[in-house]
Design a protein around this motif. Structure first.
Motif, PDB file in Angstrom:
ATOM      1  N   GLY A  36     -22.969  -5.096 -37.157  1.00  0.00           N
ATOM      2  CA  GLY A  36     -22.962  -5.688 -36.109  1.00  0.00           C
ATOM      3  C   GLY A  36     -22.850  -7.055 -35.745  1.00  0.00           C
ATOM      4  N   GLU A  37     -21.806  -8.167 -34.842  1.00  0.00           N
ATOM      5  CA  GLU A  37     -21.578  -8.881 -35.257  1.00  0.00           C
ATOM      6  C   GLU A  37     -22.537 -10.584 -34.999  1.00  0.00           C
ATOM      7  N   TRP A  38     -23.877 -10.203 -35.398  1.00  0.00           N
ATOM      8  CA  TRP A  38     -24.227 -11.112 -35.842  1.00  0.00           C
ATOM      9  C   TRP A  38     -24.955 -11.049 -37.753  1.00  0.00           C
ATOM     10  N   VAL A  39     -25.416 -12.487 -37.927  1.00  0.00           N
ATOM     11  CA  VAL A  39     -25.827 -12.495 -39.448  1.00  0.00           C
ATOM     12  C   VAL A  39     -26.665 -13.303 -39.911  1.00  0.00           C
ATOM     13  N   SER A  40     -27.439 -13.115 -40.653  1.00  0.00           N
ATOM     14  CA  SER A  40     -28.444 -13.936 -41.184  1.00  0.00           C
ATOM     15  C   SER A  40     -29.496 -15.214 -39.958  1.00  0.00           C
ATOM     16  N   TYR A  41     -29.871 -14.400 -39.419  1.00  0.00           N
ATOM     17  CA  TYR A  41     -30.495 -14.950 -37.853  1.00  0.00           C
ATOM     18  C   TYR A  41     -31.864 -14.836 -38.048  1.00  0.00           C
ATOM     19  N   GLY A  42     -32.331 -15.025 -37.074  1.00  0.00           N
ATOM     20  CA  GLY A  42     -34.366 -15.315 -37.266  1.00  0.00           C
ATOM     21  C   GLY A  42     -34.975 -14.212 -35.918  1.00  0.00           C
ATOM     22  N   ALA A  43     -34.679 -13.098 -36.220  1.00  0.00           N
ATOM     23  CA  ALA A  43     -35.584 -11.974 -35.624  1.00  0.00           C
ATOM     24  C   ALA A  43     -36.486 -12.168 -35.109  1.00  0.00           C
ATOM     25  N   CYS A  44     -37.413 -12.688 -36.037  1.00  0.00           N
ATOM     26  CA  CYS A  44     -38.925 -13.001 -35.343  1.00  0.00           C
ATOM     27  C   CYS A  44     -39.184 -14.005 -34.121  1.00  0.00           C
ATOM     28  N   GLY A  45     -37.586 -14.977 -34.025  1.00  0.00           N
ATOM     29  CA  GLY A  45     -37.834 -16.167 -32.999  1.00  0.00           C
ATOM     30  C   GLY A  45     -37.129 -15.384 -31.422  1.00  0.00           C
ATOM     31  N   LEU A  46     -36.759 -13.762 -31.112  1.00  0.00           N
ATOM     32  CA  LEU A  46     -36.492 -13.647 -30.198  1.00  0.00           C
ATOM     33  C   LEU A  46     -37.570 -14.084 -29.215  1.00  0.00           C
TER      34      LEU A  46
END
Length: 473
Positions: A36-46
Motif C-alpha cells: 500500500g501507500e501507508w506505512v508505520s501507522y496505528g491501525a488500533c486508532g482507526l
C-alpha cells in the motif's frame, strides 16, 4: 560489499526492524517493500478516527514515508507487492503497475501482517458491508459516518448507495462480531447517532476475557442503547435487490440495517511464506524460533503474520497485537546487524474501551486451555474500590484471577472498571507475575504503590491474590 536487508511489509514490525537496523549499522542496505501507500501507522486508532475523536488519518502515522527515506536512509518502496520469494537464489520479486522488480537479499524479514476474517456467509460482498483492516477501510467508514452527519450540506450525487435517504442515515447498522473491533466500532457508530445492533455468535462478548468482565461490558453496551444479540450467528446479509445490504439474518431474527461492519477477527497473511516453503506452526501463522528466524536460514518473521511463544504455557500462540510486532521487529533489526536478540514471549495482554468502561486481560483464563497445558485452574472474582473510600469520585474494579491449584502459579487475570478507574493499568502487575512465573502468594506481597487518589491500601489486584490464595492454602 555491504549486506542487504529486505523487508516485506511496512507497518509496525517491518519499520521497527528497518529503523533499528539502520541505527545499528549505517552502511547496511535496507529495502522495504510495502503493497500500500501507508506505512508505520496505528491501525488500533482507526475506530477513534471513524468516531471523530481523531480528525485525520495522517494523525495515525508515526513516521511518514518521506522521513524514512530522507532522514533514516531506508529504501522504502510503497506500492510494491511482493509476489514471490526464492530462498535458493535469495531473491524476492515485487510488482508495481505491471512492472516486475527482482531484489536480492542477505537477510529477509516477512512482516506481511494479518487480514480481516470475512465469514463464509452470503452477502458479504454487498454494497454497505465494511471491514476495518486498513487505512483505506477506515477512510471509507469515516466517509459513511460523515454522510450521515453532514446531510444538510450534501447533494444527492454525494450520497452513498448504502444510504439513499441521508436524513435516515443514522441507523440501524449491524456490527458482526463482539471482540475488540466490534465493540470499539459499536461505540464509534452509536456515538454518532446510529442505532447499533451487535451480533455475537457465542453467548458472551469478549470471549477471551472472564465472564464477569464480559457481562459488565455487555451490560454497559445495553445501557448505552446498543442492542446486543448474543448467541446469534449471522447466516446471511440480505440483499435489497439492488446489490445493497438491507438486513442481518440470524437463525432467530431478521434485523433491517442500512450498513454492516464485519469485525470477526483477523488471520495471518501466510500465502507468500507457504509458496516459498517456509513452515507454518500449529496456529496457522508462520513458525519462528526465539530470534524470529524461520526454518529457512536468514529468513525471519515478525508481527501479525507470525507465531510467538506464550510465557505461561511455553507453547506457540498467535496474538496479533501492536507491541508484539514492534518488539519482535526491533529484535530482528538487532539480530541481522550482528547482535542476536530474542524477541521475547507474549502473555496475550490486551485492553478494550467500551464507552465509559475499560477492560483488560492477560495470561490463560480459559479452563480447557489451562488444562491442556497441564494446569488445574482455580479462579476467584472480587470487586474492590479503585480509590480510598473517603476520596471523592472513585469507583469499583472487578478482578478475576486464575492460578494453578497445585503450584499456586498465577495463570491469568481479567479486569474491568469504569473508564479511568484503572482496570487496564492494574493488569500490568499481573503481567509481571506471569513473566516471573510467580505464585499467587508472591503476587499477594507485591509492593504496589498507594495513594488515596489512585487506589486503596490493598490494591484490587492484591485483594484478588489474597482471596485466591486463601482458596489454595
Amino acid at each position: 560489499m555491504t549486506d542487504t536487508f529486505v523487508i516485506v511489509g511496512g507497518d509496525a514490525a517491518g519499520m521497527a526492524a528497518a529503523s533499528k537496523a539502520r541505527r545499528e549499522d549505517s552502511d547496511l542496505e535496507i529495502v522495504v517493500f510495502e503493497k500500500g501507500e501507508w506505512v508505520s501507522y496505528g491501525a488500533c486508532g482507526l475506530p477513534y478516527y471513524v468516531k471523530g475523536e481523531i480528525q485525520s488519518l495522517e494523525a495515525l502515522v508515526s513516521v511518514t514515508p518521506e522521513e524514512f527515506r530522507e532522514e533514516r536512509d531506508i529504501d522504502l518502496r510503497t506500492g510494491h507487492e511482493v509476489v514471490a520469494i526464492d530462498p535458493d537464489d535469495r531473491t524476492v520479486t515485487a510488482v508495481r503497475d505491471g512492472d516486475e522488480v527482482v531484489q536480492s537479499y542477505d537477510h529477509l524479514l516477512l512482516a506481511t501482517g494479518a487480514e480481516s476474517i470475512v465469514p463464509p456467509i452470503d452477502g458479504v460482498d454487498l454494497e454497505g458491508v465494511y471491514t476495518l483492516g486498513s487505512m483505506s477501510d477506515g477512510k471509507e467508514l469515516r466517509e459513511y459516518v460523515a454522510r450521515a452527519r453532514d446531510s444538510e450540506d450534501l447533494q444527492q450525487a454525494d450520497r452513498g448507495p448504502a444510504c439513499r435517504y441521508l436524513e435516515d442515515c443514522t441507523g440501524p447498522v449491524g456490527v458482526v462480531g463482539g471482540g475488540y473491533i466490534g465493540i470499539e466500532m459499536a461505540e464509534a457508530l452509536a456515538a454518532n447517532g446510529f442505532e447499533v445492533h451487535l451480533f455475537q455468535r457465542s453467548d458472551r462478548v469478549l470471549t477471551g476475557f472472564s465472564e464477569a468482565t464480559s457481562e459488565a461490558v455487555a451490560d454497559h453496551l445495553r445501557d448505552r442503547e446498543v442492542v446486543v444479540h448474543l448467541g446469534s450467528e449471522v447466516r446471511e446479509l440480505a440483499d435489497d435487490g439492488d446489490g445493497t445490504v438491507e438486513a442481518v439474518v440470524t437463525a432467530a431474527d431478521r434485523v433491517p440495517v442500512e450498513a454492516a461492519l464485519i469485525g470477526t477477527g483477523v488471520r495471518p497473511r501466510t500465502g507468500l511464506a507457504e509458496d516459498a516453503g517456509i513452515e507454518l506452526g500449529p496456529t496457522g501463522a508462520i513458525a519462528a524460533d526465539a530470534y524470529r528466524e524461520t526454518n529457512v536460514p536468514d529468513v525471519y518473521a515478525a508481527g501479525d503474520c507470525a507465531e510467538a511463544t506464550h510465557v505461561v504455557t511455553g507453547e506457540s500462540t498467535y496474538v496479533p497485537l501492536a507491541l508484539t510486532a514492534n518488539r519482535h521487529g526491533r529484535a530482528v533489526g538487532q539480530t541481522v546487524t550482528g547482535t542476536p536478540t530474542e524477541g521475547g514471549g507474549v502473555a496475550g495482554t490486551a485492553a478494550v474501551k467500551a464507552f465509559d468502561v475499560e477492560a483488560a486481560r492477560t495470561g490463560i483464563l480459559d479452563r480447557d486451555e489451562a488444562r491442556e497445558a497441564g494446569f488445574d485452574p482455580v479462579s476467584e472474582t472480587i470487586t474492590a474500590k479503585s480509590r480510598a473510600g473517603y476520596y471523592p469520585d472513585g469507583g469499583d474494579v472487578t478482578v478475576t484471577l486464575t492460578a494453578d491449584r497445585d503450584s499456586g502459579r498465577v495463570l491469568g487475570a481479567s479486569l474491568v472498571s469504569e473508564y479511568g478507574e484503572g482496570a487496564v493499568h492494574r493488569s500490568h502487575a499481573v503481567v509481571g507475575a506471569l513473566e516471573a512465573s510467580a505464585t499467587v502468594f508472591e503476587l499477594e506481597n507485591y509492593d504496589l504503590a498507594y495513594a488515596p487518589p489512585f487506589n486503596t491500601t490493598w490494591d484490587p489486584v492484591l485483594v484478588a491474590a489474597k482471596v485466591l490464595g486463601g482458596e489454595l492454602r
